[in-house]
Design an enzyme around this catalytic site. Structure first.
Site, short mmCIF file in Angstrom:
data_model
loop_
_atom_site.label_atom_id
_atom_site.label_comp_id
_atom_site.label_asym_id
_atom_site.label_seq_id
_atom_site.Cartn_x
_atom_site.Cartn_y
_atom_site.Cartn_z
CG ASP A 137 -0.23 -0.18 2.40
OD1 ASP A 137 0.87 0.20 2.51
OD2 ASP A 137 -1.00 -0.14 3.61
CB CYS A 191 -22.05 -3.48 1.72
SG CYS A 191 -20.27 -3.67 2.19
CB CYS A 217 -10.20 9.35 9.31
SG CYS A 217 -9.84 7.68 9.78
#
Length: 324
Positions: A137, A191, A217
């Protein structure tokens, strides 16, 4: 050691995934460049996210390479996507400071790279002219979107990749190559109408399904925010979190099912991370912090940031979740 050479594309693709599983990866899958129409939609969504300023100070998210994976490897035709499960059969000590599960063990960047390098070398033995590149990542790759494309799982409304068997407790890696491989079917979103992650986020950082505003966040502020003080709204909602946040994953129904625990030694937690107190976090010297964080992904958090985060927990009520 004699290496059996795979004769055709399908055989090579199957055995490549088997080699990845031998390295402890599960799930694994293959995608072909340039991907389906959905991948293009993910790229467009990233542009809207950047335009809205949701990346906060993470300027690297705007790299042009993130839009075109073939800029990372000339002639790229395929990629192998892998997941490394980090859900372990250990609970946090009650009343201690909280650290996100992904960072309990060894630095997953190193673990994934070391293991995928072995897979890449095997591929070289099969196809000597093959070129490959490893991405985690930290690379400018739409890693979750490509993992979704390779069938590992779907991107949930909390922006984490979800697998039906393992939930969202996994980190991702990719092996890009210029060898044509047989792709797997992209994953379908499951979902449904669930809004659990949106409803539980204490700062409403999930502004709408699949959209995370980093400026709100807790994970962003405890790991990436380099300011000497945390914003007041973050401090009010911080609870005992000092490194990352698992709140939206804790409530995800796909993580509430009985999940397989990993016995992989590289993801087992460092004991002190589960027992860290506020007094320790505030009193440890920079040298002590460096020693404790050796070989950890949490080394990104500087000692002064640990102390800042810990100091910000003093006015907060104890969290009601996160011990599952």
């Amino acid at each position: 050691m004699v290496v059996k050479i795979c004769a055709n594309q399908d055989q090579l693709s199957h055995e490549l995934k088997e080699q990845a599983k031998k390295q402890g990866f599960d799930p694994v899958g293959i995608a072909r460049f340039p991907g389906s129409d959905r991948l293009q939609l993910r790229s467009a969504a990233l542009q809207r996210w950047l335009k809205a300023g949701h990346q906060a100070d993470m300027a690297w998210m705007a790299s042009s390479q993130r839009q075109q994976a073939d800029q990372l490897l000339e002639g790229m035709t395929s990629l192998l996507a892998v997941g490394l499960n980090y859900f372990v059969n250990v609970q946090r000590a009650p009343g201690k400071l909280l650290v996100a599960r992904y960072a309990w063990g060894r630095d997953y960047h190193r673990v994934i790279k070391q293991r995928l390098r072995r897979v890449g070398r095997w591929l070289e033995q099969q196809r000597p002219n093959c070129r490959w590149k490893i991405c985690v990542d930290t690379a400018p790759l739409l890693d979750k979107a490509w993992a979704e494309e390779a069938g590992l799982g779907w991107i949930g409304k909390h922006s984490n990749l979800i697998n039906t068997q393992r939930g969202s407790w996994m980190v991702l890696g990719h092996l890009l190559c210029n060898e044509p491989l047989t792709p797997d079917q992209p994953a379908k979103s499951l979902c449904g109408k669930c809004q659990s992650c949106l409803e539980i986020c204490p700062t409403e950082a999930i502004t709408e399904p699949f959209v995370i505003d980093s400026r709100r966040c807790l994970a962003y502020h405890t790991i990436e925010n380099r300011n000497p003080d945390l914003p007041e709204n973050i401090v009010r909602s911080l609870g005992n979190w000092v490194a990352g946040c698992d709140i939206c994953q804790d409530v995800c129904p796909w993580n509430q099912q009985s999940l397989p625990h990993s016995n992989d030694p590289d993801v087992q937690p460092r004991d002190w991370l589960l027992k860290l107190t506020r007094n320790q976090a505030l009193s440890w010297s920079d040298t002590t912090w460096s020693e404790q964080l050796r070989g950890s992904a949490l080394k990104r958090i500087k000692p002064w940031m640990w102390r800042r985060n810990a100091a910000s927990t003093q006015t907060n009520k104890p969290p009601t979740l996160h011990n599952n």
